[in-house]
Design an enzyme around this catalytic site. Sequence first.
Site, PDB file in Angstrom:
ATOM      1  N   ASN A  89      -1.913   8.458   9.884  1.00 38.22           N
ATOM      2  CA  ASN A  89      -2.962   7.559  10.375  1.00 38.22           C
ATOM      3  C   ASN A  89      -3.004   7.457  11.892  1.00 38.22           C
ATOM      4  O   ASN A  89      -3.904   6.825  12.443  1.00 38.22           O
ATOM      5  CB  ASN A  89      -2.801   6.163   9.760  1.00 38.22           C
ATOM      6  CG  ASN A  89      -3.177   6.165   8.295  1.00 38.22           C
ATOM      7  OD1 ASN A  89      -3.721   7.143   7.786  1.00 38.22           O
ATOM      8  ND2 ASN A  89      -2.885   5.067   7.612  1.00 38.22           N
ATOM      9  N   ARG A 144     -14.726  -1.112   1.249  1.00 39.01           N
ATOM     10  CA  ARG A 144     -14.457  -0.580   2.580  1.00 39.01           C
ATOM     11  C   ARG A 144     -15.712  -0.238   3.396  1.00 39.01           C
ATOM     12  O   ARG A 144     -15.980   0.930   3.693  1.00 39.01           O
ATOM     13  CB  ARG A 144     -13.534   0.641   2.476  1.00 39.01           C
ATOM     14  CG  ARG A 144     -12.218   0.286   1.833  1.00 39.01           C
ATOM     15  CD  ARG A 144     -11.265   1.440   1.774  1.00 39.01           C
ATOM     16  NE  ARG A 144     -10.624   1.712   3.042  1.00 39.01           N
ATOM     17  CZ  ARG A 144      -9.659   2.596   3.202  1.00 39.01           C
ATOM     18  NH1 ARG A 144      -9.228   3.283   2.177  1.00 39.01           N
ATOM     19  NH2 ARG A 144      -9.119   2.802   4.380  1.00 39.01           N
ATOM     20  N   ILE A 193     -18.297  -0.101   6.780  1.00 38.57           N
ATOM     21  CA  ILE A 193     -18.030   0.213   8.197  1.00 38.57           C
ATOM     22  C   ILE A 193     -18.957  -0.605   9.103  1.00 38.57           C
ATOM     23  O   ILE A 193     -19.350  -0.171  10.180  1.00 38.57           O
ATOM     24  CB  ILE A 193     -18.113   1.729   8.513  1.00 38.57           C
ATOM     25  CG1 ILE A 193     -19.482   2.311   8.155  1.00 38.57           C
ATOM     26  CG2 ILE A 193     -17.016   2.505   7.827  1.00 38.57           C
ATOM     27  CD1 ILE A 193     -19.722   3.672   8.825  1.00 38.57           C
ATOM     28  N   ASP A 194     -19.297  -1.824   8.627  1.00 39.40           N
ATOM     29  CA  ASP A 194     -20.231  -2.657   9.393  1.00 39.40           C
ATOM     30  C   ASP A 194     -19.695  -3.040  10.779  1.00 39.40           C
ATOM     31  O   ASP A 194     -20.465  -3.144  11.737  1.00 39.40           O
ATOM     32  CB  ASP A 194     -20.628  -3.906   8.599  1.00 39.40           C
ATOM     33  CG  ASP A 194     -19.437  -4.690   8.078  1.00 39.40           C
ATOM     34  OD1 ASP A 194     -18.430  -4.058   7.681  1.00 39.40           O
ATOM     35  OD2 ASP A 194     -19.487  -5.929   8.070  1.00 39.40           O
ATOM     36  N   ASP A 248      -0.481  -0.878   3.098  1.00 39.36           N
ATOM     37  CA  ASP A 248      -0.158   0.477   2.637  1.00 39.36           C
ATOM     38  C   ASP A 248       1.242   0.564   2.029  1.00 39.36           C
ATOM     39  O   ASP A 248       1.646   1.638   1.564  1.00 39.36           O
ATOM     40  CB  ASP A 248      -0.272   1.481   3.800  1.00 39.36           C
ATOM     41  CG  ASP A 248      -1.723   1.817   4.107  1.00 39.36           C
ATOM     42  OD1 ASP A 248      -2.604   1.369   3.362  1.00 39.36           O
ATOM     43  OD2 ASP A 248      -1.973   2.527   5.105  1.00 39.36           O
ATOM     44  N   ARG A 261      -2.158  13.838  -0.114  1.00 38.81           N
ATOM     45  CA  ARG A 261      -2.912  13.401   1.076  1.00 38.81           C
ATOM     46  C   ARG A 261      -2.001  12.773   2.130  1.00 38.81           C
ATOM     47  O   ARG A 261      -2.371  12.700   3.304  1.00 38.81           O
ATOM     48  CB  ARG A 261      -3.983  12.380   0.681  1.00 38.81           C
ATOM     49  CG  ARG A 261      -5.181  12.976  -0.033  1.00 38.81           C
ATOM     50  CD  ARG A 261      -6.227  11.901  -0.302  1.00 38.81           C
ATOM     51  NE  ARG A 261      -6.351  11.043   0.855  1.00 38.81           N
ATOM     52  CZ  ARG A 261      -6.421   9.713   0.819  1.00 38.81           C
ATOM     53  NH1 ARG A 261      -6.406   9.078  -0.321  1.00 38.81           N
ATOM     54  NH2 ARG A 261      -6.524   9.021   1.928  1.00 38.81           N
ATOM     55  N   CYS A 316     -14.177   3.097  -2.673  1.00 42.21           N
ATOM     56  CA  CYS A 316     -13.035   3.877  -3.116  1.00 42.21           C
ATOM     57  C   CYS A 316     -12.153   2.976  -3.950  1.00 42.21           C
ATOM     58  O   CYS A 316     -12.451   1.801  -4.145  1.00 42.21           O
ATOM     59  CB  CYS A 316     -12.280   4.495  -1.954  1.00 42.21           C
ATOM     60  SG  CYS A 316     -11.362   3.304  -1.017  1.00 42.21           S
ATOM     61  N   VAL A 354      -5.621  -7.868   2.667  1.00 38.07           N
ATOM     62  CA  VAL A 354      -6.367  -6.927   3.515  1.00 38.07           C
ATOM     63  C   VAL A 354      -7.495  -6.240   2.737  1.00 38.07           C
ATOM     64  O   VAL A 354      -8.622  -6.136   3.212  1.00 38.07           O
ATOM     65  CB  VAL A 354      -5.420  -5.887   4.160  1.00 38.07           C
ATOM     66  CG1 VAL A 354      -6.196  -4.881   4.997  1.00 38.07           C
ATOM     67  CG2 VAL A 354      -4.377  -6.591   5.019  1.00 38.07           C
TER      68      VAL A 354
HETATM   69  C1  UD1 Z   1      -6.680   1.946   8.004  1.00 33.32           C
HETATM   70  C2  UD1 Z   1      -5.703   2.924   7.387  1.00 33.32           C
HETATM   71  C3  UD1 Z   1      -5.382   2.509   5.965  1.00 33.32           C
HETATM   72  C4  UD1 Z   1      -4.862   1.066   5.948  1.00 33.32           C
HETATM   73  C5  UD1 Z   1      -5.820   0.144   6.674  1.00 33.32           C
HETATM   74  C6  UD1 Z   1      -5.307  -1.279   6.814  1.00 33.32           C
HETATM   75  C7  UD1 Z   1      -6.297   4.965   8.524  1.00 33.32           C
HETATM   76  C8  UD1 Z   1      -6.867   6.334   8.456  1.00 33.32           C
HETATM   77  N1  UD1 Z   1      -6.317   4.245   7.408  1.00 33.32           N
HETATM   78  O1  UD1 Z   1      -7.875   1.995   7.214  1.00 33.32           O
HETATM   79  O2  UD1 Z   1      -4.406   3.403   5.450  1.00 33.32           O
HETATM   80  O3  UD1 Z   1      -4.739   0.647   4.610  1.00 33.32           O
HETATM   81  O4  UD1 Z   1      -6.095   0.637   7.999  1.00 33.32           O
HETATM   82  O5  UD1 Z   1      -4.084  -1.288   7.463  1.00 33.32           O
HETATM   83  O6  UD1 Z   1      -5.797   4.562   9.567  1.00 33.32           O
HETATM   84  N2  UD1 Z   1     -13.594  -3.916   7.012  1.00 33.32           N
HETATM   85  C9  UD1 Z   1     -14.889  -4.404   6.990  1.00 33.32           C
HETATM   86  N3  UD1 Z   1     -15.815  -3.822   7.800  1.00 33.32           N
HETATM   87  C10 UD1 Z   1     -15.502  -2.776   8.621  1.00 33.32           C
HETATM   88  C11 UD1 Z   1     -14.188  -2.286   8.648  1.00 33.32           C
HETATM   89  C12 UD1 Z   1     -13.232  -2.875   7.827  1.00 33.32           C
HETATM   90  O7  UD1 Z   1     -15.183  -5.346   6.252  1.00 33.32           O
HETATM   91  O8  UD1 Z   1     -16.383  -2.291   9.337  1.00 33.32           O
HETATM   92  C13 UD1 Z   1     -12.561  -4.516   6.138  1.00 33.32           C
HETATM   93  C14 UD1 Z   1     -12.067  -3.528   5.078  1.00 33.32           C
HETATM   94  O9  UD1 Z   1     -12.914  -3.492   3.951  1.00 33.32           O
HETATM   95  C15 UD1 Z   1     -10.698  -4.067   4.776  1.00 33.32           C
HETATM   96  C16 UD1 Z   1     -10.231  -4.613   6.127  1.00 33.32           C
HETATM   97  O10 UD1 Z   1     -11.412  -4.804   6.903  1.00 33.32           O
HETATM   98  O11 UD1 Z   1     -10.798  -5.130   3.853  1.00 33.32           O
HETATM   99  C17 UD1 Z   1      -9.260  -3.697   6.868  1.00 33.32           C
HETATM  100  O12 UD1 Z   1      -9.830  -2.425   7.014  1.00 33.32           O
HETATM  101  P1  UD1 Z   1      -9.469  -1.452   8.233  1.00 33.32           P
HETATM  102  O13 UD1 Z   1      -8.391  -2.057   9.050  1.00 33.32           O
HETATM  103  O14 UD1 Z   1     -10.748  -1.088   8.904  1.00 33.32           O
HETATM  104  O15 UD1 Z   1      -8.908  -0.200   7.463  1.00 33.32           O
HETATM  105  P2  UD1 Z   1      -9.201   1.330   7.769  1.00 33.32           P
HETATM  106  O16 UD1 Z   1      -9.303   1.554   9.222  1.00 33.32           O
HETATM  107  O17 UD1 Z   1     -10.305   1.807   6.882  1.00 33.32           O
END
Ligand code: UD1
Length: 429
Positions: free
Chosen positions: A34, A133, A135-136, A315, A407, A128, A337
């Site tokens: 990551n 998850r 990306i807003d 994780d 992975r 997933c 989370v």
């Molecule tokens: C990264 C890690 C993943 C880990 C996660 C949390 C990588 C490649 N992956 O995932 O292994 O489990 O951090 O430590 O580094 N969220 C929103 N909107 C957004 C973005 C996130 O609502 O635009 C929410 C997600 O749904 C989740 C939380 O925020 O509930 C945390 O997500 P995020 O920290 O963004 O995880 P990733 O970056 O996807």
Amino acid sequence: MKDKDLPYGTEREKLVIRGGAPLNGVLTAQGAKNAALPIMAASLLLKGKRLTIDRVPDLHDIHTMADLLSHLGVKVEFRDHRMTLDVPEEIGWETPPSLVRKMRASSLVLGPLIARCGRAVLPLPGGCAIGSRPIDFHIRGLSKMGTNFELVQGAFHGRSSGLKPARIYFDFPSVGATENLMMAASLVEGETILENAAREPEVVNLAHALRAMGVFIEGEGSGTIRIKGARELGDARVSVIPDRIEASTYLLAGVITKGKVTVRDVVPEHIDSLCSKLEEAGVEIEVRDDAVTVYPSQYRSVSLKTLPYPGFPTDLQPQMMATMCLANGTSVIHESVFESRFLHVSEFKRMGARIDLQGNTAIVAGVNKLFGAEVHATDLRAGAALVLMGLAAEDETVVCDLEHIWRGYEGIVEKLRALGGKVIVTKED
Ligand code: UD1
């Protein structure tokens, strides 16, 4: 790079584990997946320059990102854990759905592409196994910096006539959104400030890489990150930090089988939350400068809540839950989370675990024995947790859907065998 170059990888493989014996020995942690992924994506910020990354783990997700960058025009070479990325003057900005669907971290190219090309097309990353998850936060932050987004036939189309610096507050310290915005701000003159930013070590590693390219950046590792970008960035070389989740998984393999396991080349501070919880559980543990050892111990249940760093990592929740299945007492595990990261519970129960699910809380009553069964890895860390369960169970466990495990864990079979684990990969007829 194609799957055939990888050691494992077909969906019909199964991992057969004959459990019940303690694991003992010394291992070296791989580079952090990551951390490597966003650093690879950051190469897109360069123009006619080279990024060299050391200690890159040889994993499916890394190959997927390499394929994505190659598709955009980057020349990628990867040998003996060293990756060089030569980035031409002109690169593409449209990402193919087939690769984006394969790995959610593909969304990390969005910020660099908008900053570098003024446009990007990113197919909507789907849901997933561990939650929807969205990306807003990424989209909102890039919009605030001056990008217009449209959703056309299931893909984000972003356009900007020049990003501007901004002050961006995240509703939650999202790792991916923090990284995407750090990268976007790296080509923007003027100061961008990220508030309530993620503090994960992988974010800090990305900041080091951006600094090596010539970006002024401060505050990484705290909730406020300040970035002053530059129009052109230079050649850079960076090393990936040790994988705290992989290292922790092997330590838990020692704990759950009541063996003595040392993991070297770790940053103990990065796994502090795990070490504290293990101490609380009564596990004898020794922490040195860059190595951690767990000793055979009878341990008791502890409760925990997953949180952004430096809290207990989501994780590691499935692997810790596996360990708690054999603890003395009852453990309450709260997942804060992700919204649905308990799919492994039904698989655990096939092996004799006693777990009661109440929303995002699992109540785990420790049992004396686990039994082998055929189980399915529902995601990467759930797969690793099932391997731990199998190593501790009395008879034979068969873990299916191994593509999830490949992975994130390089050479897991060899590493477990080196510790004395009885594991083999079989192919279905
Ligand atoms: C990264 C890690 C993943 C880990 C996660 C949390 C990588 C490649 N992956 O995932 O292994 O489990 O951090 O430590 O580094 N969220 C929103 N909107 C957004 C973005 C996130 O609502 O635009 C929410 C997600 O749904 C989740 C939380 O925020 O509930 C945390 O997500 P995020 O920290 O963004 O995880 P990733 O970056 O996807």
